[in-house]
Design an enzyme around this catalytic site. Sequence first.
Site, mmCIF file in Angstrom:
data_model
loop_
_atom_site.group_PDB
_atom_site.id
_atom_site.type_symbol
_atom_site.label_atom_id
_atom_site.label_comp_id
_atom_site.label_asym_id
_atom_site.label_seq_id
_atom_site.Cartn_x
_atom_site.Cartn_y
_atom_site.Cartn_z
ATOM 1 C CB SER A 1 -4.860 39.338 52.560
ATOM 2 O OG SER A 1 -3.980 40.237 51.939
ATOM 3 C CD GLU B 1 -14.046 36.399 46.533
ATOM 4 O OE1 GLU B 1 -14.286 37.417 47.192
ATOM 5 O OE2 GLU B 1 -12.883 36.004 46.290
#
Length: 459
Positions: free
Chosen positions: A276, A289
């Site tokens: 992140s 994903e």
Amino acid sequence: MKLWAGRFHKELDQKTNDFNSSISFDSRMAKEDIEGSVAHATMLGACGVIDAKESEKICAELQKILAEIEDGTLEIDREAEDIHTFVEGELTARLGAAGKRLHTARSRNDQVAVDVKLYLKKQCKTLHGQIKELIGVLCKKALENSGVVMPGYTHMQRAQPITFGHHLLAYAEMFQRDLSRLEDTEKRMDECPLGSGALAGTTYPLNREMTASLLGFAGATNNSLDGVSDRDFCMELAADIAIAMVHLSRFSEEIILWCSWEFKFVELDDAFSTGSSIMPQKKNPDIAELVRGKSGRAIGDLTTLLTMMKGLPLAYNKDMQEDKEAIFDAVDTLHMCLTAFVPMIDTMRVLPQNMRKAAAKGFINATDCADYLVGKGMPFRDAYKITGELVAYCIENEQTLETVPLDKYKTFSELFDNGIFDAISLENCVNGRKVLGGPAPENVCAQAKRVLQKLGVQI
């Protein structure tokens, strides 16, 4: 110069030309276009439609053009209408009148159809190899984890104990069906449309079987109208790809869940995770994903092809130019996803203790408790009701079926004895499921080895 310029007195409007052009996406078929042209010229020479020496000259020059495209010496002109126009124009510029003879007894309609088939046949083999590789990785992981107990789920609720190897082999079954679909599609794709002309064949004495053989097809198409207007093979391959992408998407969803702290069943290698920009603790399963997200593209590509074809009369219509971008995107998407997905699974670290801990909760051995009473002679529905009451008692008293003492079991039924604790042991629950297709470790190993042997995959 456009191939169709003779009928027209004005140049095509530039913006319309850009709209009409397909060179930006069909240039990837340069090799296939030249292969088809070489086969066509060879056949024309053999049949005496053009001079044999001119045929040889054309073929030799086409091979030079291909070599120059592949080594970068010759750059494809992005102003050309399509790859077919570019190759023929380049050939004519080099050979003059001889180059102009190449298109004898051929239309762009059958030329396009054969190019797309040749290209997709090769892509099918590439995808086939990648899916086989994925199945091999799944079987290897299944053998390594044949005895790792985990909860199986229905409705995303813990249901019954299974093994991680068994779970992985469920996906191996899906991907084997994907292989079978690809193989079926390749068989139906294996007919050569060259010689169909624009729609009605030709009066020239062609040997279509020779052309088909030279290009590696099983045979020639039987109807010239169908030969140029058939795009079933594109739709069918897109359907195969969409289904395979749905399988990858389902698998990705589970990997994403398993990576979460709420599950923590597996951990992805750092090489297949991202972080992140603001939260330093994060390790995100971005590959899974993205695969899950890209399944929508493949489904959209299939929808595009089906919708594009559904209202077309015979034979060729310009709408069919839309087939390439859709099927190329579908092929590229699956290829790209498998390229990232296979090593991600291969390097994935399994966390057996967390799986076993999760399996110990949720009363996933309740069915085995009921089956124990059935084994003592009780009707299943009565055993089901008693076990349900036992589970309710455990929930109210913060216990599990394993921690309930025998004397308490007997208050629910006198048929319970010390054997109940062996019956509800998670390992015994799994090991006892030896029925064909069941999750017992010996079944998992046998199934994995059977699949590997069937596919000829080495691990």
